[in-house]
Design a protein around this motif. Structure first.
Motif, PDB file in Angstrom:
ATOM      1  N   ALA A 202       0.836  -1.205   0.000  1.00  0.00           N
ATOM      2  CA  ALA A 202       0.000   0.000   0.000  1.00  0.00           C
ATOM      3  C   ALA A 202       0.869   1.252   0.000  1.00  0.00           C
ATOM      4  O   ALA A 202       0.600   2.219  -0.733  1.00  0.00           O
ATOM      5  CB  ALA A 202      -0.930  -0.014   1.214  1.00  0.00           C
ATOM      6  N   LEU A 203       1.931   1.247   0.812  1.00  0.00           N
ATOM      7  CA  LEU A 203       2.863   2.380   0.816  1.00  0.00           C
ATOM      8  C   LEU A 203       3.506   2.559  -0.551  1.00  0.00           C
ATOM      9  O   LEU A 203       3.605   3.684  -1.072  1.00  0.00           O
ATOM     10  CB  LEU A 203       3.948   2.144   1.868  1.00  0.00           C
TER      11      LEU A 203
ATOM     12  N   ASP B  77       2.403   1.658  -3.500  1.00  0.00           N
ATOM     13  CA  ASP B  77       1.437   2.145  -4.485  1.00  0.00           C
ATOM     14  C   ASP B  77       1.153   3.628  -4.301  1.00  0.00           C
ATOM     15  O   ASP B  77       1.045   4.389  -5.274  1.00  0.00           O
ATOM     16  CB  ASP B  77       0.142   1.340  -4.381  1.00  0.00           C
ATOM     17  N   GLU B  78       1.050   4.064  -3.061  1.00  0.00           N
ATOM     18  CA  GLU B  78       0.772   5.474  -2.788  1.00  0.00           C
ATOM     19  C   GLU B  78       1.961   6.370  -3.128  1.00  0.00           C
ATOM     20  O   GLU B  78       1.776   7.543  -3.467  1.00  0.00           O
ATOM     21  CB  GLU B  78       0.411   5.644  -1.307  1.00  0.00           C
ATOM     22  N   SER B  79       3.170   5.821  -3.040  1.00  0.00           N
ATOM     23  CA  SER B  79       4.370   6.639  -3.196  1.00  0.00           C
ATOM     24  C   SER B  79       5.043   6.493  -4.552  1.00  0.00           C
ATOM     25  O   SER B  79       6.069   7.134  -4.793  1.00  0.00           O
ATOM     26  CB  SER B  79       5.379   6.274  -2.095  1.00  0.00           C
ATOM     27  N   GLY B  80       4.510   5.653  -5.405  1.00  0.00           N
ATOM     28  CA  GLY B  80       5.119   5.457  -6.707  1.00  0.00           C
ATOM     29  C   GLY B  80       6.404   4.662  -6.651  1.00  0.00           C
ATOM     30  O   GLY B  80       7.400   5.000  -7.312  1.00  0.00           O
TER      31      GLY B  80
ATOM     32  N   SER C 197      14.040   4.076   1.105  1.00  0.00           N
ATOM     33  CA  SER C 197      13.007   4.653   1.973  1.00  0.00           C
ATOM     34  C   SER C 197      13.282   4.426   3.457  1.00  0.00           C
ATOM     35  O   SER C 197      12.882   5.223   4.301  1.00  0.00           O
ATOM     36  CB  SER C 197      11.643   4.044   1.634  1.00  0.00           C
TER      37      SER C 197
ATOM     38  N   TYR D 269      11.739   2.210   5.087  1.00  0.00           N
ATOM     39  CA  TYR D 269      10.521   1.621   5.635  1.00  0.00           C
ATOM     40  C   TYR D 269      10.836   0.170   5.997  1.00  0.00           C
ATOM     41  O   TYR D 269      11.650  -0.461   5.325  1.00  0.00           O
ATOM     42  CB  TYR D 269       9.412   1.672   4.573  1.00  0.00           C
TER      43      TYR D 269
ATOM     44  N   GLN E 129       5.348   5.404   7.694  1.00  0.00           N
ATOM     45  CA  GLN E 129       4.764   5.701   6.388  1.00  0.00           C
ATOM     46  C   GLN E 129       4.692   7.200   6.114  1.00  0.00           C
ATOM     47  O   GLN E 129       5.019   7.650   5.018  1.00  0.00           O
ATOM     48  CB  GLN E 129       3.366   5.083   6.295  1.00  0.00           C
TER      49      GLN E 129
ATOM     50  N   ALA F  46       6.515   9.283   3.032  1.00  0.00           N
ATOM     51  CA  ALA F  46       5.787  10.147   2.096  1.00  0.00           C
ATOM     52  C   ALA F  46       6.398  11.543   2.065  1.00  0.00           C
ATOM     53  O   ALA F  46       6.554  12.151   0.988  1.00  0.00           O
ATOM     54  CB  ALA F  46       4.320  10.207   2.479  1.00  0.00           C
TER      55      ALA F  46
END
Length: 319
Positions: free
Chosen positions: A45-46, A48-51, A271, A273, A278, A282
């Motif tokens: 999910a991270l 996908d949201e962050s490209g 990242s 992560y 998260q 971002a």
């Protein structure tokens, strides 16, 4: 169209791994408040949201060796097999940098062969020191020789230095000590001649090299004026041959310092992560995108291009 990032500095944890670390006394690992949570679903999910197209999974500090070689070998095997199952369940989205039970040499050689030949891992992940033994120590020569023979990618993640509690003045060690331990470990490898003797290893150092870009000239001074070091290549030439990721706070200061010292030819994205939350990931990516320079490749384009060179298998995956 925005270029998707490839994340070379991404972590995972498992319940069994955290339990083993806590049993060894790591309730607040490296002075952090506690352990993060992780799942493939949350990570995707991270991404996908962050490209982020692909993330290279690895175990972070404090690693897998908590004092017993046999237990460390078993834990390294367990986390490596777990990660590969995640990679196989999500084709193209994850890669893997295998944990080694250093400073156990025989166990590490066994795990290198298993991870790279059987599991199909993309490289290995080690720490800047193993129980206070830094990477330039001759103890590690069999491991470097094998990784050099294979032309392996070696991701060097910082960990707490010896006597960390005494010198960290109560602060989380990733804030300062990790950045210094990265420089300390790279310098140890440099002075020991490891970079020159094992040129096939693709070394990856984190957080823009930590404080290394600021100290490179001083390190060279001590190599030449005081240590009498006669290595063929200069300090800068050797350090320019390393790969560096952008994890942490790349702008406005870290990456410009790295560029001035070593250039950008081997810069990749990271990242950090799940140890970096998260929201912070971002914000970091927003800062990277805002720092793009007119007329130049974007940081996304630049780092993704470099990462595909570092990990050629990614090009086959995208075909």
């Amino acid at each position: 169209m925005t270029t998707a990032l490839i994340d070379v500095h991404a972590h995972f944890v498992t319940e069994r791994y955290v339990a083993a670390a806590r049993a060894a006394g790591h309730d607040r690992p490296d002075g952090m408040p506690g352990w993060p949570e992780w799942s493939p679903e949350a990570h995707l999910a991270l991404m996908d949201e962050s490209g982020i197209a692909t993330s290279m999974l690895s175990v972070s500090s404090p690693g897998v060796h908590f004092g017993d070689d046999t237990a460390a070998r078993e834990l390294a095997r367990e986390v490596n097999e777990f990660a590969i199952e995640v990679v196989r369940a999500h084709p193209g989205r994850f890669g893997h940098l295998a944990s080694l039970p250093l400073p156990d040499i025989d166990g590490s050689l066994t795990e290198i062969a298993y991870a790279l030949d059987v599991l199909g891992s993309d490289g290995v992940a080690i720490e800047t020191n193993a129980h206070g033994r830094y990477l330039g120590d001759d103890h590690y020569v069999p491991v470097w020789a094998e990784l050099d023979r294979r032309g392996a990618a070696v991701f060097v993640h910082p960990t707490s230095p010896p006597h960390a509690e005494a010198i960290s003045v109560g602060l989380p060690r990733p804030m300062l000590e990790f950045l210094f331990d990265t420089a300390r470990s790279a310098t140890d490898l440099l002075f020991a001649g490891v970079f020159e003797r094992y040129p096939g290893i693709r070394w990856i150092f984190t957080h823009g090299g930590g404080v290394l870009p600021l100290l490179a000239d001083r390190i060279h001074l001590f190599r030449t004026a005081f240590a009498g070091n006669q290595q063929e290549r200069t300090t800068s030439e050797q350090l320019r041959g390393l790969w560096f990721d952008m994890a942490g706070t790349p702008f406005p200061h870290q990456i410009p310092a790295l560029e001035a010292a070593f250039g950008l030819d081997r810069l990749v994205y990271g990242s950090d992560y799940c140890w970096t939350p998260q929201a912070a990931v971002a914000a970091q990516i927003a800062g990277i995108d805002a720092a793009d320079r007119p007329g130049e490749p974007t940081w996304r384009t630049l780092t993704t291009r470099h990462t595909r060179k570092l990990f050629p298998a990614l090009n086959r995956d995208s075909e």
